[in-house]
Design a protein around this motif. Structure first.
Motif, PDB file in Angstrom:
ATOM      1  N   LEU A  80       0.827  -1.213   0.000  1.00 58.11           N
ATOM      2  CA  LEU A  80       0.000   0.000   0.000  1.00 58.11           C
ATOM      3  C   LEU A  80       0.854   1.253   0.000  1.00 58.11           C
ATOM      4  O   LEU A  80       0.534   2.246  -0.656  1.00 58.11           O
ATOM      5  CB  LEU A  80      -0.931   0.008   1.208  1.00 58.11           C
ATOM      6  CG  LEU A  80      -2.059  -1.016   1.186  1.00 58.11           C
ATOM      7  CD1 LEU A  80      -2.812  -0.996   2.515  1.00 58.11           C
ATOM      8  CD2 LEU A  80      -3.002  -0.741   0.043  1.00 58.11           C
ATOM      9  N   ALA A  81       1.953   1.234   0.728  1.00 55.64           N
ATOM     10  CA  ALA A  81       2.781   2.430   0.872  1.00 55.64           C
ATOM     11  C   ALA A  81       3.691   2.658  -0.328  1.00 55.64           C
ATOM     12  O   ALA A  81       3.916   3.805  -0.727  1.00 55.64           O
ATOM     13  CB  ALA A  81       3.621   2.322   2.138  1.00 55.64           C
ATOM     14  N   LEU A  82       4.220   1.595  -0.898  1.00 60.71           N
ATOM     15  CA  LEU A  82       5.167   1.774  -2.004  1.00 60.71           C
ATOM     16  C   LEU A  82       4.565   2.502  -3.206  1.00 60.71           C
ATOM     17  O   LEU A  82       5.216   3.377  -3.771  1.00 60.71           O
ATOM     18  CB  LEU A  82       5.758   0.430  -2.417  1.00 60.71           C
ATOM     19  CG  LEU A  82       6.817  -0.117  -1.467  1.00 60.71           C
ATOM     20  CD1 LEU A  82       7.298  -1.471  -1.937  1.00 60.71           C
ATOM     21  CD2 LEU A  82       7.977   0.838  -1.333  1.00 60.71           C
ATOM     22  N   PRO A  83       3.354   2.226  -3.637  1.00 62.77           N
ATOM     23  CA  PRO A  83       2.793   3.027  -4.732  1.00 62.77           C
ATOM     24  C   PRO A  83       2.348   4.419  -4.286  1.00 62.77           C
ATOM     25  O   PRO A  83       2.329   5.348  -5.089  1.00 62.77           O
ATOM     26  CB  PRO A  83       1.578   2.224  -5.202  1.00 62.77           C
ATOM     27  CG  PRO A  83       1.742   0.873  -4.648  1.00 62.77           C
ATOM     28  CD  PRO A  83       2.553   1.017  -3.417  1.00 62.77           C
ATOM     29  N   MET A  84       1.997   4.566  -3.010  1.00 58.35           N
ATOM     30  CA  MET A  84       1.495   5.853  -2.549  1.00 58.35           C
ATOM     31  C   MET A  84       2.597   6.904  -2.434  1.00 58.35           C
ATOM     32  O   MET A  84       2.375   8.074  -2.757  1.00 58.35           O
ATOM     33  CB  MET A  84       0.795   5.683  -1.190  1.00 58.35           C
ATOM     34  CG  MET A  84       0.168   6.963  -0.689  1.00 58.35           C
ATOM     35  SD  MET A  84      -1.020   7.643  -1.839  1.00 58.35           S
ATOM     36  CE  MET A  84      -2.472   6.841  -1.290  1.00 58.35           C
ATOM     37  N   LEU A  85       3.775   6.515  -2.011  1.00 51.34           N
ATOM     38  CA  LEU A  85       4.851   7.487  -1.829  1.00 51.34           C
ATOM     39  C   LEU A  85       5.302   8.127  -3.142  1.00 51.34           C
ATOM     40  O   LEU A  85       5.401   9.352  -3.224  1.00 51.34           O
ATOM     41  CB  LEU A  85       6.018   6.831  -1.089  1.00 51.34           C
ATOM     42  CG  LEU A  85       5.706   6.426   0.348  1.00 51.34           C
ATOM     43  CD1 LEU A  85       6.894   5.701   0.952  1.00 51.34           C
ATOM     44  CD2 LEU A  85       5.317   7.619   1.186  1.00 51.34           C
TER      45      LEU A  85
END
Length: 106
Positions: A80-85
């Motif tokens: 979830l975090a890797l694409p959001m950053l």
């Protein structure tokens, strides 16, 4: 076509300040050509962030999928975090570069 419509079209054509040239050069109403400024430093920062977001981060996830687990992140949180950053970085840099472009800064 009535003469009233023709007169209105002629008046509109004379008052335009933009002239399109088929060779791609836009000329203002006074005959001067716009100055070519290029990307500028903010444009190159935007290009760098686009390359980071579309090449580096997905490539790292593809080539080393266990990297987030080595950093101590659970799998679901990492995915979830890797694409959001990168998306957040791209959005912020895009807004930063466009606000400078509309103000006329570098």
């Amino acid at each position: 076509m009535s003469s009233d419509t023709t007169a209105r079209n002629d008046a509109t054509a004379e008052s335009d300040t933009y002239v399109h040239r088929p060779d791609g050069v836009a000329v203002g109403g006074d005959g001067s050509e716009p100055e070519a400024t290029g990307f500028g430093s903010r444009g190159w920062v935007l290009v760098g962030v686009v390359a980071l977001c579309f090449l580096v981060v997905p490539g790292a996830v593809y080539l080393v999928p266990s990297l987030p687990a080595m950093a101590g992140l659970p799998y679901l949180a990492a995915m979830l975090a890797l694409p959001m950053l990168p998306a957040l970085a791209l959005g912020l840099v895009a807004v930063w570069s466009m606000t400078a472009a509309t103000r006329g800064d570098d």
